[in-house]
Scaffold this motif. Sequence first.
Motif, PDB file in Angstrom:
ATOM      1  N   SER A  62       0.710  -1.753   0.115  1.00  0.00           N
ATOM      2  CA  SER A  62       0.057   0.135   0.217  1.00  0.00           C
ATOM      3  C   SER A  62       0.986   1.372   0.135  1.00  0.00           C
ATOM      4  O   SER A  62       0.820   2.227  -0.834  1.00  0.00           O
TER       5      SER A  62
ATOM      6  N   CYS B 201       1.963   1.866  -3.203  1.00  0.00           N
ATOM      7  CA  CYS B 201       1.586   2.273  -4.306  1.00  0.00           C
ATOM      8  C   CYS B 201       1.100   3.806  -3.923  1.00  0.00           C
ATOM      9  O   CYS B 201       0.600   4.120  -4.626  1.00  0.00           O
ATOM     10  N   GLN B 202       0.837   4.100  -2.891  1.00  0.00           N
ATOM     11  CA  GLN B 202       0.704   5.512  -2.184  1.00  0.00           C
ATOM     12  C   GLN B 202       1.716   6.409  -2.966  1.00  0.00           C
ATOM     13  O   GLN B 202       1.807   7.491  -3.245  1.00  0.00           O
TER      14      GLN B 202
ATOM     15  N   HIS C 126       1.866   7.398  -6.465  1.00  0.00           N
ATOM     16  CA  HIS C 126       0.757   9.200  -6.645  1.00  0.00           C
ATOM     17  C   HIS C 126       1.906   9.898  -6.113  1.00  0.00           C
ATOM     18  O   HIS C 126       1.334  10.267  -6.901  1.00  0.00           O
TER      19      HIS C 126
ATOM     20  N   GLU D 184      -7.500   0.465  -5.786  1.00  0.00           N
ATOM     21  CA  GLU D 184      -7.977   0.979  -4.458  1.00  0.00           C
ATOM     22  C   GLU D 184      -6.709   2.466  -4.503  1.00  0.00           C
ATOM     23  O   GLU D 184      -7.056   2.973  -4.392  1.00  0.00           O
ATOM     24  N   THR D 185      -5.882   1.761  -4.841  1.00  0.00           N
ATOM     25  CA  THR D 185      -4.843   3.226  -5.043  1.00  0.00           C
ATOM     26  C   THR D 185      -4.799   3.889  -6.449  1.00  0.00           C
ATOM     27  O   THR D 185      -3.771   4.928  -6.641  1.00  0.00           O
TER      28      THR D 185
ATOM     29  N   THR E 276      -3.302   2.618  -9.425  1.00  0.00           N
ATOM     30  CA  THR E 276      -1.921   2.188  -9.466  1.00  0.00           C
ATOM     31  C   THR E 276      -1.700   0.964 -10.643  1.00  0.00           C
ATOM     32  O   THR E 276      -2.049  -0.496 -10.323  1.00  0.00           O
TER      33      THR E 276
END
Length: 285
Positions: A96, A99-100, A103, A139-140, A142
């Motif tokens: 997670s 991926c953040q 972003h 969710e992200t 990616t």
Amino acid sequence: SAKARGGGTYHFFTKTMNESAVARLAIENDLREALERGQFELYYQPKIELASGRLSGLEALIRWKQPGRGFISPMQFIPVAEETGLIGKIGEWVLSRVCQQIHEWDEMGLAPVSIAVNLSPRQLIEGRITETISNILEETGTPASRIILEITETVMMHEIKKSAAILDELRKLGLQIAIDDFGTGYSSLAYLKRLPINSIKIDRSFVRDITTDADDAAITNTIILMGHNLGLKVVAEGVETEDQLEFLREHGCDEVQGFLISEPQPASIIAKQIEQLSHSVAPTL
Ligand code: C2E
Ligand code: MG
Ligand code: MG
Ligand code: MG
């Protein structure tokens, strides 16, 4: 008698084993707390494409900053996390966070890089890894192509059929797969052929002495040739000297990673390196 064969030694081992069991339990509790309190951080180490000298990607490496104790190495706590099953939660956090980060860097307008994430054997084999990863990507927002999963050989040798099936699913999602620490497990060329992988990373124990040890030079050279013949990209890890780099360049290795280029760094420092390395030839090359 037992005493004649060294009762003292027996006592010594028992005591050490008890202590290590206690230490393990303490680490396990601390690890749970670490997840809850946000004590983990990701560092990133650049990978360089030898032909161009440009940044080809990053590897995410977890760090545990425990208040009052400083940094604890993943070599110490990943095995405990693996044994206790906590690796599942830690692994999800790592993915997670990666991926953040992708972003955030995209938002900042940095050149798009791919990030390699280390997967433990248990993460691959247990649970629903494909579902977990695909949920996190969704969710992200990616793209799967930005993530490389690094997996060591050992797991796949034990559960070759299952691993191959899971890796197939992950590849279908669009993720890239790399074999980490290549050459240290029970590699078999037949396995390599069966697994849907994109690249292999030559273990740093071979890279270390390539310029002084003829055997290590031969092994490294052979891995590069074999990898290329199988259509795989070959990466060397643990590159620390110019001589090692020169050897790898001469023998056609595709990418290098190691302290010579950069140590793993916090995200803020890496962001600056992405700017430099993706637009110009790395100063050390
Ligand atoms: P690895 O995936 O093979 O990562 C390479 C290790 O070598 C890293 O150690 C890196 O800091 C170190 N290294 C890189 N370049 C050089 C060099 O030139 N010389 C030397 N001597 N070392 C170099 P680190 O960060 O301590 O990680 C150790 C291992 O812990 C990793 O080996 C990986 O197996 C595991 N690990 C790290 N992060 C994670 C994670 O997020 N999840 C899982 N499951 N395992 C992780
Ligand atoms: Mg790795
Ligand atoms: Mg490695
Ligand atoms: Mg390793």
